[in-house]
Design an enzyme around this catalytic site. Structure first.
Site, PDB file in Angstrom:
ATOM      1  N   LYS A 110       0.755  -1.443   0.221  1.00 18.99           N
ATOM      2  CA  LYS A 110      -0.157  -0.151   0.110  1.00 18.99           C
ATOM      3  C   LYS A 110       1.090   1.829  -0.046  1.00 18.99           C
ATOM      4  O   LYS A 110       1.631   2.032   0.638  1.00 18.99           O
ATOM      5  CB  LYS A 110      -0.947   0.261   1.177  1.00 18.99           C
ATOM      6  CG  LYS A 110      -1.417   1.556   1.362  1.00 18.99           C
ATOM      7  CD  LYS A 110      -3.044   1.295   2.584  1.00 18.99           C
ATOM      8  CE  LYS A 110      -4.064   2.282   2.366  1.00 18.99           C
ATOM      9  NZ  LYS A 110      -4.574   2.281   3.636  1.00 18.99           N
TER      10      LYS A 110
ATOM     11  N   LYS B 134      -2.206  -1.362  -4.015  1.00 16.43           N
ATOM     12  CA  LYS B 134      -3.066  -0.325  -3.747  1.00 16.43           C
ATOM     13  C   LYS B 134      -2.526   1.233  -4.315  1.00 16.43           C
ATOM     14  O   LYS B 134      -0.720   0.965  -3.668  1.00 16.43           O
ATOM     15  CB  LYS B 134      -3.479  -0.092  -2.749  1.00 16.43           C
ATOM     16  CG  LYS B 134      -4.364   0.706  -2.416  1.00 16.43           C
ATOM     17  CD  LYS B 134      -5.338   0.831  -1.172  1.00 16.43           C
ATOM     18  CE  LYS B 134      -6.070   1.674  -0.387  1.00 16.43           C
ATOM     19  NZ  LYS B 134      -6.452   1.906   0.962  1.00 16.43           N
TER      20      LYS B 134
HETATM   21  C1  PBG Z   1      -7.585   3.541   5.346  1.00 25.39           C
HETATM   22  C2  PBG Z   1      -7.859   3.291   4.138  1.00 25.39           C
HETATM   23  C3  PBG Z   1      -8.032   4.414   2.990  1.00 25.39           C
HETATM   24  C4  PBG Z   1      -8.330   3.864   1.837  1.00 25.39           C
HETATM   25  C5  PBG Z   1      -8.166   1.843   1.923  1.00 25.39           C
HETATM   26  N1  PBG Z   1      -8.724   1.833   3.688  1.00 25.39           N
HETATM   27  C6  PBG Z   1      -7.271   5.028   3.134  1.00 25.39           C
HETATM   28  C7  PBG Z   1      -5.845   5.439   3.499  1.00 25.39           C
HETATM   29  O1  PBG Z   1      -4.671   4.814   4.098  1.00 25.39           O
HETATM   30  O2  PBG Z   1      -5.539   7.383   3.650  1.00 25.39           O
HETATM   31  C8  PBG Z   1      -8.176   4.345   0.718  1.00 25.39           C
HETATM   32  C9  PBG Z   1      -8.970   3.588  -0.800  1.00 25.39           C
HETATM   33  C10 PBG Z   1      -9.456   4.897  -1.351  1.00 25.39           C
HETATM   34  O3  PBG Z   1      -8.986   5.327  -2.083  1.00 25.39           O
HETATM   35  O4  PBG Z   1     -10.237   4.073  -2.200  1.00 25.39           O
HETATM   36  N2  PBG Z   1      -6.641   3.068   5.391  1.00 25.39           N
END
Ligand code: PBG
Length: 332
Positions: A202, A257
């Site tokens: 991520k 991601k």
């Molecule tokens: C939270 C989380 C996030 C997303 C999924 N789970 C945001 C972040 O890490 O700030 C992002 C998903 C998206 O932008 O569609 N941990």
């Protein structure tokens, strides 16, 4: 003129000429079973609230949630992912609402399992950002996000979600070592069949903005950065390292991601580990494309293209806000 190569004997266009032959040589496809549909939850009754920065995406109150789940089921989407928009009054520095047995996610899991049994899978995020007053995914002390202390809370959150009936626990927090601890806690309480989907690679991306609107963590963050725990966007070997560790600790599925800007990462991970590998077309990707479609600047096929490319890169499934609309619109 010197003619080299196989042309004109070989003509690549031969098999592109007709629809039937194009379909025959097609290497990748998309179908309902390739998607996970994220759903935003809100408290209250009979609510379906639009999200300004994500046209076409809504927050649903639990009593309204079957509206969207029925559509997912009809289009053969195998799993939904729940994300809560938590009332600010319930947020605090420790994000303790995360393991409140009566929080939005818990209530939604119970209601969905009651109605739908096992006809659709439920995935829940494990991270504290929807619940903390500072909007970070973990506990904070003098601006530092604490790793080991955060894990303790994530374990509680995971166990509670599993006890409520969540099928897939999805830690999205990027703390070190949390997958192993969560796995052993789940096993200790006999949730040995609960799947762990790790947001293993991520990135510290700027494509998450609209999601933070949707769950209401943007105001909390006030521009603070998650760069001390999410991955540097410049790195790719590090993604393999992260994934290797999470697999070793017990992850059943790994995820990359965001999606489209990270096709190289998806491809490397799939080729290296041969594990179930998911991609998340995140909120910013969705909003960019959907906005351009709504304006008439891009054809609606761009959404399909961007998702198919994730599969071509190696994704086994995709989290996508447009899954249902797309499946309705196109005969996939
Ligand atoms: C939270 C989380 C996030 C997303 C999924 N789970 C945001 C972040 O890490 O700030 C992002 C998903 C998206 O932008 O569609 N941990």
């Amino acid at each position: 003129m010197i003619i080299t190569g196989k042309y004109p004997k070989l003509r690549m266009r031969r098999s592109r000429k007709e629809d039937w032959s194009r379909r025959l040589i097609r290497e990748n496809t998309l179908s309902g079973s390739d998607f996970v549909l994220p759903i935003f939850l809100t408290d209250g009754k009979n609510k379906k609230i639009g999200i300004k920065s994500m046209n076409g995406v809504y927050r649903y109150s639990i009593d309204n949630i079957s509206k969207i789940i029925d559509k997912a089921l009809k289009n053969k989407v195998p799993m939904i992912a729940l994300f809560p928009h938590t009332n600010t009054k319930l947020k605090n520095v420790n994000g303790s609402e995360a393991f409140n047995e009566n929080n939005l996610v818990s209530k939604a899991i119970v209601a969905i399992k009651n109605k739908y049994k096992n006809s659709i899978g439920i995935m829940c995020d494990v991270a504290l950002d929807p619940y903390t007053s500072h909007g970070h995914d973990g506990l904070i002390k003098k601006k530092e996000i604490l790793n080991d202390e955060t894990i303790k809370i994530l374990i509680k959150q995971s166990l509670m979600q599993a006890q409520m009936g969540c099928d897939v626990i999805a830690p999205s927090d990027m703390m070190d070592g949390r997958i192993g601890y969560i796995r052993s806690k789940l096993d200790e309480f006999n949730h040995k069949d609960t799947i762990i989907l790790s947001y293993a690679a991520k990135y510290h991306s700027s494509f998450y903005g609209p999601f933070r609107d949707a769950v209401g963590s943007k105001n909390q963050l006030q521009g603070a950065s998650k760069s001390s725990y999410q991955m540097n966007i410049a790195n790719s070997d590090e993604a393999l390292h992260e994934v290797a560790l999470d697999i070793e600790e017990g992850a059943d599925i790994v995820m990359v991601k965001p999606g489209m800007p990270y096709l190289d990462i998806i491809s490397k991970i799939k080729n290296t580990f041969k594990m179930p590998t998911f991609a998340y077309q995140v909120s910013g990707e969705y909003s960019m494309l959907q906005n351009a479609i709504d304006q008439g600047w891009l054809e609606k096929e761009v959404m399909l293209e961007s998702l198919l490319c994730l599969k071509r890169a190696g994704a086994d499934a995709i989290l996508s806000y447009s899954a249902v609309e797309l499946l309705k619109e196109f005969d996939l």
